[in-house]
Design an enzyme around this catalytic site. Structure first.
Site: not given
Ligand code: FNR
Length: 356
Positions: A183, A231
């Site tokens: 982003y 982040r």
């Molecule tokens: C995300 N992820 C994400 N990351 C972030 O920084 N902002 C966001 O708004 C989002 N949106 C988002 C939506 C959905 C549906 C998913 C599955 C993922 C990434 C998320 O925060 C995380 O970093 C990753 O999903 C990896 O972690 P997990 O899911 O393996 O625990």
């Protein structure tokens, strides 16, 4: 008795978290014109009742053109405050801290929601003009963004600061700046997406300049007693891109700028970069940044098991874990994990008779 560190309290500035299991920010694509609704209240409320230490709301746009999709949350107007205040109040009544991720999608803005394929939206279907560090499209199917000039950059830093003030007015205690996943801010950091010739491109110092402008503006607007997270993507998983060494240097700078925790993710800059997915695959990045810069870190990515999460904390790899999809599957993960680790934690009063 050795207390599991996952369920030990954590204090950052004036905020105390009941444990180190944090909800990773995840877009719900359920907003209209940026407003939070019933879905957000139920979804985030359930995770707060499920026992997390921090409920970190999804990427929330600081400007309408900075939304990934038309269904993103927004905080570009004071009108958004009441719908978010309802969430923050409920989350905090359950004993969790309420936080919000502030974001600008840059060249990845103006897309359809993932449920409809997530492709760029043409103007006739509600798409809007997009902006980026350089006039380089995210992929061959994405439109070319317009390069932001210095005046526009100053305006966006200001948008982040005003959104942080609104987050405060809505009752949030943590703000996270989204500088990951390709982003806008990440697109300034990476030499693969930033090919500017001005003082915002080229050298490392120039590429971090705009993200640090945003951090400084938010830190200035966000009260001294409340923590600020950032982040990042620790690597682009691509030759010649942003990498761990640069993340460590950036982590040092973030600490100097008053950031309290770096939430360490990876990737998202390029459509075809393939991360080596495996349990905890991003934990080593959080560990390296924590060891080399002395800033607190959060580890995220395929952390799903109580013992695994506990080991991330006890090994000193990170100060907290962020769980994403596992908390979508199971909002009560923290209650179960505490039991599995032999820790006593409070259950919501209406659920006490269900406790084993
Ligand atoms: C995300 N992820 C994400 N990351 C972030 O920084 N902002 C966001 O708004 C989002 N949106 C988002 C939506 C959905 C549906 C998913 C599955 C993922 C990434 C998320 O925060 C995380 O970093 C990753 O999903 C990896 O972690 P997990 O899911 O393996 O625990």
């Amino acid at each position: 008795v050795i207390r599991p560190r996952l369920f030990s309290r954590l204090a950052l500035r004036g905020v105390e978290f009941r444990n180190r299991v944090f909800l990773s920010p995840m877009c719900q694509y359920a907003a209209r014109d940026g407003y939070a609704g019933d879905w957000h209240l139920v979804h985030y409320g359930a995770r707060a009742a499920g026992g997390v230490g921090l409920v970190l709301l999804e990427a929330t746009a600081v400007a309408p053109e900075g939304r990934i999709s038309p269904a993103d949350l927004g905080l570009w107007s004071d009108d958004h405050i009441p719908s978010l205040r309802r969430l923050a109040d409920f989350i905090q009544a359950q004993g969790a801290v309420a936080g919000i991720q502030l974001a600008h999608a840059g060249r990845k803005a103006s897309c359809d929601v993932p449920a409809n394929g997530g492709k760029p939206l043409p103007p006739e279907r509600g798409g809007w003009p997009i902006f980026g560090a350089s006039a380089l499209p995210f992929s061959s199917v994405h439109p070319t963004p317009r390069e932001l000039d210095e005046k526009a950059l100053a305006d966006i830093a200001e948008d982040f600061a005003r959104a942080a003030e609104r987050a405060l007015a809505a009752g949030f205690k943590v703000v996270e700046i989204h500088a990951a996943h390709g982003y806008l801010l990440h697109s300034f950091l990476s030499p693969l997406s930033n090919q500017r010739n001005d003082r915002y491109g080229g050298s490392f110092e120039n590429r971090v300049r705009f993200p640090l402008d945003v951090v400084a503006a938010v830190r200035d607007a966000w009260p001294e007693h409340l923590p600020l997270f950032v982040r990042i993507s620790a690597t682009d998983w691509a030759e010649g891109g942003w990498d761990l060494d640069q993340s460590i240097r950036f982590g040092d700078q973030l600490k100097d700028f008053g950031v309290d925790l770096v939430d360490v993710s990876s990737g998202g800059l390029l459509p075809d970069a393939v991360p080596p997915l495996a349990p905890g695959y991003q934990v080593p990045f959080a560990q390296a940044i924590r060891a080399r810069t002395d800033i607190a870190t959060g580890a995220v990515g395929l952390i799903t098991e109580p013992q695994q999460a506990e080991a991330v904390i006890t090994s000193g790899s990170a100060d907290v874990v962020f769980l994403g999809r596992e908390l979508l599957r199971n909002p009560h993960w923290p209650l179960h994990a505490a039991a599995a680790l032999g820790e006593e934690v409070d259950w919501p009063t209406p659920y006490i008779r269900a406790r084993g």
